[in-house]
Design an enzyme around this catalytic site. Structure first.
Site, PDB file in Angstrom:
ATOM      1  N   LYS A 171       0.846  -1.196   0.000  1.00  0.00           N
ATOM      2  CA  LYS A 171       0.000   0.000   0.000  1.00  0.00           C
ATOM      3  C   LYS A 171       0.881   1.247   0.000  1.00  0.00           C
ATOM      4  O   LYS A 171       0.684   2.156  -0.781  1.00  0.00           O
ATOM      5  CB  LYS A 171      -0.919  -0.036   1.228  1.00  0.00           C
ATOM      6  CG  LYS A 171      -1.882   1.099   1.301  1.00  0.00           C
ATOM      7  CD  LYS A 171      -2.802   0.970   2.509  1.00  0.00           C
ATOM      8  CE  LYS A 171      -3.508   2.293   2.753  1.00  0.00           C
ATOM      9  NZ  LYS A 171      -4.288   2.304   3.981  1.00  0.00           N
ATOM     10  N   GLU A 177      10.840  -4.507   4.185  1.00  0.00           N
ATOM     11  CA  GLU A 177      10.935  -5.914   3.771  1.00  0.00           C
ATOM     12  C   GLU A 177      10.540  -6.079   2.301  1.00  0.00           C
ATOM     13  O   GLU A 177      11.219  -6.751   1.515  1.00  0.00           O
ATOM     14  CB  GLU A 177       9.980  -6.787   4.606  1.00  0.00           C
ATOM     15  CG  GLU A 177      10.325  -6.920   6.066  1.00  0.00           C
ATOM     16  CD  GLU A 177       9.622  -5.872   6.934  1.00  0.00           C
ATOM     17  OE1 GLU A 177       9.351  -4.743   6.439  1.00  0.00           O
ATOM     18  OE2 GLU A 177       9.378  -6.174   8.108  1.00  0.00           O
ATOM     19  N   GLY A 231      -4.612  -1.858   5.300  1.00  0.00           N
ATOM     20  CA  GLY A 231      -3.928  -3.039   4.760  1.00  0.00           C
ATOM     21  C   GLY A 231      -4.587  -4.348   5.158  1.00  0.00           C
ATOM     22  O   GLY A 231      -4.821  -5.227   4.322  1.00  0.00           O
ATOM     23  N   ARG A 232      -4.943  -4.487   6.429  1.00  0.00           N
ATOM     24  CA  ARG A 232      -5.498  -5.768   6.902  1.00  0.00           C
ATOM     25  C   ARG A 232      -6.943  -5.968   6.493  1.00  0.00           C
ATOM     26  O   ARG A 232      -7.534  -7.020   6.773  1.00  0.00           O
ATOM     27  CB  ARG A 232      -5.320  -5.884   8.419  1.00  0.00           C
ATOM     28  CG  ARG A 232      -5.907  -4.738   9.198  1.00  0.00           C
ATOM     29  CD  ARG A 232      -5.402  -4.688  10.628  1.00  0.00           C
ATOM     30  NE  ARG A 232      -5.846  -3.495  11.334  1.00  0.00           N
ATOM     31  CZ  ARG A 232      -5.220  -2.311  11.305  1.00  0.00           C
ATOM     32  NH1 ARG A 232      -4.135  -2.151  10.592  1.00  0.00           N
ATOM     33  NH2 ARG A 232      -5.692  -1.288  11.989  1.00  0.00           N
ATOM     34  N   GLU A 317      -3.765  -6.120  15.264  1.00  0.00           N
ATOM     35  CA  GLU A 317      -3.296  -4.832  14.733  1.00  0.00           C
ATOM     36  C   GLU A 317      -4.429  -3.804  14.788  1.00  0.00           C
ATOM     37  O   GLU A 317      -4.191  -2.602  14.927  1.00  0.00           O
ATOM     38  CB  GLU A 317      -2.759  -4.981  13.299  1.00  0.00           C
ATOM     39  CG  GLU A 317      -1.976  -3.756  12.840  1.00  0.00           C
ATOM     40  CD  GLU A 317      -1.180  -3.975  11.559  1.00  0.00           C
ATOM     41  OE1 GLU A 317       0.031  -4.229  11.633  1.00  0.00           O
ATOM     42  OE2 GLU A 317      -1.788  -3.893  10.481  1.00  0.00           O
ATOM     43  N   HIS A 348      -3.321 -31.709  19.637  1.00  0.00           N
ATOM     44  CA  HIS A 348      -2.092 -32.377  20.080  1.00  0.00           C
ATOM     45  C   HIS A 348      -0.984 -31.370  20.353  1.00  0.00           C
ATOM     46  O   HIS A 348       0.191 -31.740  20.440  1.00  0.00           O
ATOM     47  CB  HIS A 348      -1.657 -33.403  19.027  1.00  0.00           C
ATOM     48  CG  HIS A 348      -2.738 -34.413  18.768  1.00  0.00           C
ATOM     49  ND1 HIS A 348      -2.875 -35.557  19.518  1.00  0.00           N
ATOM     50  CD2 HIS A 348      -3.770 -34.402  17.890  1.00  0.00           C
ATOM     51  CE1 HIS A 348      -3.938 -36.222  19.089  1.00  0.00           C
ATOM     52  NE2 HIS A 348      -4.501 -35.541  18.107  1.00  0.00           N
ATOM     53  N   LYS A 459       9.820   0.150  13.749  1.00  0.00           N
ATOM     54  CA  LYS A 459      10.430   0.389  12.428  1.00  0.00           C
ATOM     55  C   LYS A 459      11.546   1.432  12.556  1.00  0.00           C
ATOM     56  O   LYS A 459      12.629   1.291  11.999  1.00  0.00           O
ATOM     57  CB  LYS A 459       9.377   0.913  11.437  1.00  0.00           C
ATOM     58  CG  LYS A 459       8.359  -0.113  10.998  1.00  0.00           C
ATOM     59  CD  LYS A 459       7.418   0.508   9.972  1.00  0.00           C
ATOM     60  CE  LYS A 459       6.230  -0.376   9.687  1.00  0.00           C
ATOM     61  NZ  LYS A 459       5.212   0.229   8.837  1.00  0.00           N
TER      62      LYS A 459
HETATM   63  O1  F6P Z   1       3.767  -2.434   9.572  1.00  0.00           O
HETATM   64  C1  F6P Z   1       2.421  -2.724   9.569  1.00  0.00           C
HETATM   65  C2  F6P Z   1       1.843  -2.558   8.216  1.00  0.00           C
HETATM   66  O2  F6P Z   1       1.763  -1.211   7.925  1.00  0.00           O
HETATM   67  C3  F6P Z   1       0.498  -3.242   8.089  1.00  0.00           C
HETATM   68  O3  F6P Z   1      -0.532  -2.480   8.572  1.00  0.00           O
HETATM   69  C4  F6P Z   1       0.440  -3.506   6.631  1.00  0.00           C
HETATM   70  O4  F6P Z   1      -0.501  -4.475   6.309  1.00  0.00           O
HETATM   71  C5  F6P Z   1       1.868  -3.949   6.358  1.00  0.00           C
HETATM   72  O5  F6P Z   1       2.644  -3.168   7.224  1.00  0.00           O
HETATM   73  C6  F6P Z   1       2.316  -3.775   4.946  1.00  0.00           C
HETATM   74  O6  F6P Z   1       2.237  -2.449   4.541  1.00  0.00           O
HETATM   75  P1  F6P Z   1       2.354  -2.046   3.017  1.00  0.00           P
HETATM   76  O7  F6P Z   1       1.226  -2.697   2.280  1.00  0.00           O
HETATM   77  O8  F6P Z   1       2.274  -0.554   2.992  1.00  0.00           O
HETATM   78  O9  F6P Z   1       3.676  -2.550   2.511  1.00  0.00           O
END
Ligand code: F6P
Length: 491
Positions: A171, A177, A231-232, A317, A348, A459
């Site tokens: 987003k 990452e 995002g979620r 979150e 289990h 972060k």
């Molecule tokens: O760090 C949390 C977050 O911002 C989430 O809310 C989101 O789903 C994820 O990182 C990925 O964010 P993006 O889609 O901006 O890479």
């Protein structure tokens, strides 16, 4: 309670094994009224700025609504944009599935490497596993989320670059990452196919069109997200591009239809018969009045193994906060610790604790009535196990005189969600059920379920530590971190 169950689209929710009696339920319904729970959902549907800290709408329902319905975000009509983007996405997905979208050497792109993290990863990953019986022949999707290079290496390992399309989903297009993995994937494409390859072998999904362009992704391969969806909550948007392409035609639309049916139920049904809102009230009761700090999610379906991870992000979150939307300290708690695993495996692993530990943990059992694998022996066994666990947790059993370790205290609450089949429609309904339930709990506690400031500090500190590692210095670090940095720096 003798009988507390609700039929909603795609699922039958049985709350009878929860610890609410008539009096508690009446008080909870009054509280929902006082908190204007229904009114919040109406405001959300109307596109009002329910995400107060960011002054944004939360229009995930608009993303799955049938075409023709009008939705707005902060007064601006968004339905047309959604329909146009969905049409682009469908055309792109169809071309991939039909083998018409070609790579630089003229071969059809058949392997999708989906790069993203959190809300840009968990939903698509869950869907690909859950809907395995609907996979489009010849299409393959791999996922890379983790900053650990092993993840992107595993995703690319064995792929034929000539037939691989890398889809970068972010987003913000600023997540460390995702950008690191996207750069690694681009380098891999260039190494195998040359400098011009990324133009045909990379696509992106983002709100940040400048960043995708700067990264070198062609505009026609970029699909939009919007700031009015978190995002979620975004699985229903272009975030689902790889899933739409890799599942049979129409499957993604059935998923949206299931979610839309649940939206309709959530918006129109009085709270007492409203499955997600009632569930929200009961979980609120468990957390704040019965003081249950955790909640287990146990789907009795091997292909829903990723559901607990998906719901961890959705619920924790959204609701793991202690300040109200108006900035005052929250005196009510909206989120327990979420954990879980698929039944029967979970039995289990952590069920010992559920049956006998001093702290009771409410459980969500999720089961399917249809035997989709055509194996009645397994199917009935799975359902019998699910029903047995909820019954045993509720009833318990006294210890024989000489064996106190065999005491089962019982009186441990659970919800059972019974669905017909693990189909796209029912899965859409199930995920929307949890979204609404999550938002309902936030409203009852007065918190904002749509922001996530809690992840920002980590972060920021990561950047600081990284610069210390690179410069091999411990200046300004606390003694524990300084010692760890020194140890890492030693050859
Ligand atoms: O760090 C949390 C977050 O911002 C989430 O809310 C989101 O789903 C994820 O990182 C990925 O964010 P993006 O889609 O901006 O890479």
């Amino acid at each position: 309670m003798q009988r507390l169950s609700v039929q909603a689209p795609g699922l039958y929710a049985d709350f009878s094994k929860q610890k609410v009696d008539e009096t508690a339920l009446a008080a909870l319904l009054d509280f929902a009224e006082a908190k204007n729970l229904g009114g919040f959902f109406t405001a959300m549907r109307a596109g009002e700025p329910v995400n107060l800290s960011e002054n944004r709408a939360a229009q995930h329902m608009a993303l799955r609504a049938p075409e023709g319905e009008t939705f707005k975000a902060l007064g601006e009509t968004i339905s047309n944009t959604i329909a146009a983007e969905r049409a682009r996405m469908r055309a792109f997905a169809d071309e991939l599935r039909n083998g018409q979208r070609k790579g630089i050497t003229g071969r059809a792109l058949r392997t999708l490497v989906h790069i993203g993290i959190g809300g840009s990863d968990l939903g698509p990953r869950l869907l690909m596993q859950a809907l395995k019986r609907y996979h489009a022949p010849g299409m393959d999707v791999r996922f890379a989320a983790n900053l650990d290079a092993a993840d992107i290496n595993d995703a690319l390992g064995g792929c034929d670059p000539e037939t691989t399309l890398v889809i970068v989903v972010s987003k913000s297009f600023a997540t460390a990452e995702t950008l690191a993995n996207a750069r690694a994937a681009r380098a891999w494409l260039v190494q195998h196919l040359g400098e011009d390859a990324p133009a045909q072998h990379m696509a992106a999904v983002s709100t940040n069109l400048k960043a995708t362009a700067d990264f070198g992704i062609q505009d026609e391969n970029v699909f939009a997200m919007h700031d009015w969806v978190g995002g979620r909550y975004s699985l229903w948007s272009s975030v689902g591009l790889s899933v739409m392409a890799a599942l049979n035609e129409g499957v993604f639309e059935d998923l949206l239809a299931g979610a839309a049916a649940m939206d309709d139920h959530a918006l129109r049904t009085p709270v007492a018969q409203n499955a997600p809102l009632l569930s929200g009230l009961i979980q609120f009761w468990n957390r704040n009045f019965l003081h249950m700090k955790a909640r287990a999610i146990v789907p009795y379906a091997a292909r829903l193994a990723l559901l607990p991870a998906y719901l961890q992000q959705l619920i924790m979150e959204s609701n793991g906060k202690s300040v109200r939307a108006d900035g005052t300290p929250a005196d009510l708690v909206a989120s327990p610790i979420i954990f879980g695993a698929e039944g029967t495996n979970a039995q289990h692993a952590f069920f010992q604790q559920l049956h006998q530990a001093p702290d009771p943990v409410p459980v969500d059992f999720i089961g399917f009535t249809q035997d989709q694998e055509h194996n009645p022996g397994h199917h009935q066994g799975v359902l019998a196990n699910m029903l047995a666990q909820s019954r045993a947790l509720m009833s318990g059993a006294p210890a024989p005189k000489d064996a106190p370790h065999k005491n089962f205290p019982g009186n441990r609450p659970s919800t059972t969600l019974l669905m017909e089949a693990l189909s796209p429609f029912s899965l859409g309904a199930l995920l929307a059920f949890y979204e609404h339930e999550t938002v309902a709990q936030a409203v009852l506690c007065g918190i904002n379920p749509f922001d996530q400031w809690g992840v920002e500090l980590g972060k920021h500190v990561a950047m600081e530590v990284l610069s210390h590692l690179e410069k091999n210095t411990t200046e300004g670090m606390d003694p524990s971190t300084a010692a760890l940095i020194e140890r890492i720096a030693k050859p």
